[in-house]
Structure formats: structure tokens, C-alpha cells
Enzyme design. Sequence first.
Site, PDB file in Angstrom:
ATOM      1  N   ALA A 134       0.697  -1.054   0.142  1.00  0.00           N
ATOM      2  CA  ALA A 134       0.058   0.071   0.056  1.00  0.00           C
ATOM      3  C   ALA A 134       0.764   0.918   0.077  1.00  0.00           C
ATOM      4  O   ALA A 134       0.847   1.917   1.028  1.00  0.00           O
ATOM      5  CB  ALA A 134      -0.983   0.035   1.080  1.00  0.00           C
ATOM      6  N   GLY A 135       1.418   1.419  -1.106  1.00  0.00           N
ATOM      7  CA  GLY A 135       2.236   2.701  -1.371  1.00  0.00           C
ATOM      8  C   GLY A 135       1.599   3.703  -2.021  1.00  0.00           C
ATOM      9  O   GLY A 135       1.231   4.529  -1.479  1.00  0.00           O
ATOM     10  N   GLU A 366       6.270   9.053  -2.827  1.00  0.00           N
ATOM     11  CA  GLU A 366       5.281  10.096  -2.642  1.00  0.00           C
ATOM     12  C   GLU A 366       3.981  10.239  -3.450  1.00  0.00           C
ATOM     13  O   GLU A 366       3.492  11.458  -3.758  1.00  0.00           O
ATOM     14  CB  GLU A 366       5.827  11.509  -2.049  1.00  0.00           C
ATOM     15  CG  GLU A 366       6.764  11.349  -0.778  1.00  0.00           C
ATOM     16  CD  GLU A 366       7.839  12.281  -0.495  1.00  0.00           C
ATOM     17  OE1 GLU A 366       7.332  13.535  -0.948  1.00  0.00           O
ATOM     18  OE2 GLU A 366       8.996  12.157  -0.322  1.00  0.00           O
TER      19      GLU A 366
END
Length: 386
Positions: A134-135, A366
Site C-alpha cells: 500500500a504505497g 510520495e
Amino acid sequence: MVGSEGTVSPSDDELDEFRRGLRRFIEREVMPFERKPMSEDERGAIQRKAQDAGFWLLDVPEELGGQGLGLAGMSVFWHEVSRTIAVPARDHTLFGPTTGPILQSLKGEQKARYLDPVLRGEKQPCFAQTEPDAGADPASMRTRAVRQGKGYVINGVKRFITGAEKADFAQVIAVTDPAKGARGGISCFLVDMNTKGVRITARHQTMMGDAPCEIVFENVEVAEENRVGAEGEGFATAQRWLTEGRIRHGSRACGVAERCLELTLDYAKQRKTFGEPLAERQGVQWILADCFTELHATKLMVRDAARKLDAGHDARTEAFMVKVYGDEMGFRVADRCLQLHGGIGLTTELPIEKFWRDQRSFMITEGPSEVLRTALAKQILREGLK
């Protein structure tokens, strides 16, 4: 002028003055360390000079002892500090401790235990959201915080957590209600790293030179008092941080592209091949023109998004575009400038190769470009063109 949530919204003239002063400071005090290690004593000396010059705790609200700059001001800071590889791409603590929206929201006992020691330099935090599966899709995270008595028990794994090896506590994003998921089912907790069941199990050496950690939480007991805000508010809180982070990405890309272009313009004027400078060749001129145009477009996008967010507007669409376009622009410019430098561009004698490696990583970390493009498209399809 004061913007939303007590932040300072400076005028264009004030931002220009701030930029000039910060650039002088970085070029004089920081850039000399681009190709030699900075000792702890030297780092401390620069930090003291930064405090004296007014470049300290820039994003911290004034009521907490900081400068209270909004995103318009911080975008200038991120731009300027990113013009040098002497400051790590993901670590700006040379100019004060990292806080962010989560810690800055703390009140009462939480503030006394966590935020105040960070501001005094006595504690270091880390932000733990990314997981092995779950990045790019944090809503699918598996780390669970289950109610038990007056507190919670946390189990799960977080990966690629920057600064975890030095952190005193983690801001942990965990699922509290799987049925609700990202819509009210994810919460944020402050977890001391010396708590029983918290273990750093791996460090991943990256091509950028840093080594983010993997943290395992095994039956970690956390008091209810360590939850940030109400249960279920964690995802929204984390997303606010990530939205601000997207402005940082675009600003950083501008600083990287600007420095690479400065070096390349000088090189193109002096480097001769087959009897004439590179600068006289149309193929080179067109590359430089494209780089300058893309840099200018990104600057405008960053300024627009930052101003809107400072004013309290919903600028998620703008933030998505800033990160995707900015990260890719920064890499393209670094790549073209490296190419135009030829063999010397591949060496560590110039900062371009480090800019190139760092900037390539930002298209993944990110929020990968592909995921953000998908999110942007869904938003456009849902809301139309405004």
C-alpha cells in the site's frame, strides 16, 4: 498579510526579497559542502547562522515560535534550498526540525510530549504511512489499530520510512474501521519507537544515497491519548500533508532545473566542438529553449497552487498537476543538461548526476506519476473543467 490558519501570506516584493537573501545564504554557507562532508560542528554552525539570519522554523506557525510562512513562502524556500546537493533532497532540518500539519495540530498534553520537544531539537519524528502493498494506494493499507480497553493494539508493517532509524516516535497511519476504509476508517497515532513490539527490521539502500526503513508493529499497545484527532480522521490529516508535499515537489523541481540550466548555459558558451561553441548549434539552442519554457511553466503552476491553498481553497487538482508535471520536468531538464555536458556530466565533479538520480526518484516516491494522473483524470471526469 496573514493567510489561512494564521500563516503569513507575503507580497510578491516580500517573496523576492526573501528569495534573494536565502539564495545568498545558501551560496555562501551551504554550497561549499557540495563535494565534501559536513561535520556535526559545521552543521551546527550553519544552523546557528540560519537562525540569526531568520531562516529557521519557516513553516512553523508564529504562535509556536516559527516564521509562519504559508505555502507561497515555503515554495520559495524549497526552490532555493533545492539548488544545491549539499542539502539532502528529503531532509531540510539544516533549517529547523521537521514538524508538518500533524504535529502542528497537537494541543495540550500531546503538544507538550511530542511537538514541543521536536521544536527544541530534543526529539525527532518520522511519518509512517507507506506499506509493502500500500504505497501508491494508501487506502488499501493493512496496518490495523484495534480497540482494546482504553487504548489500541497496532499490528502491521510500514516500509520506506525516512528517518525511522533516528526517530524517537512515529506518526503512524492505521486502519481503525475496515468497513469505512479511507472514508472515516483510518486514524493517526503517535507511537514511541521504544514501545514494546516496535522493531526496525530492514534498511533499504537507495540509488539516492539514503536508506529508508521497514518498521514492524507487533501487538503494540497505544493509549487512546496518543490518537491524533478523532477516530477516522487520520487519512484526511495525512492527505493534507501530502497535498502540501506536492507543492514541495514542484518547487524542488524548479530549483533543480534552474541550477542545472545555469551550469549548462555557462558550459555551452565555453565548450567548443568542431570549431564552434555548443551554444551556437541550433540543436543545443532548442534544447535550452525547451528547458527554460518548461521551467517557467512549472514556476507559474507552483505559484498558483500555493496561493490557492494558502487562501483556503480546494486546490487538489492543481497540486496533482504540480507534482506530476514538476517532477517529470525536473528530471527531463537534469537529463538534457547531463547529456549536453557529455562525459564530464557523468562525473561527481558536477552536481548534475546527483540531481538526476534524486529527481528520477521523485517520480516514484510520495505518489507515482501514473497514480496521480489517474486520480487527476477521475477528478476531471467527475467535476468537469472549471
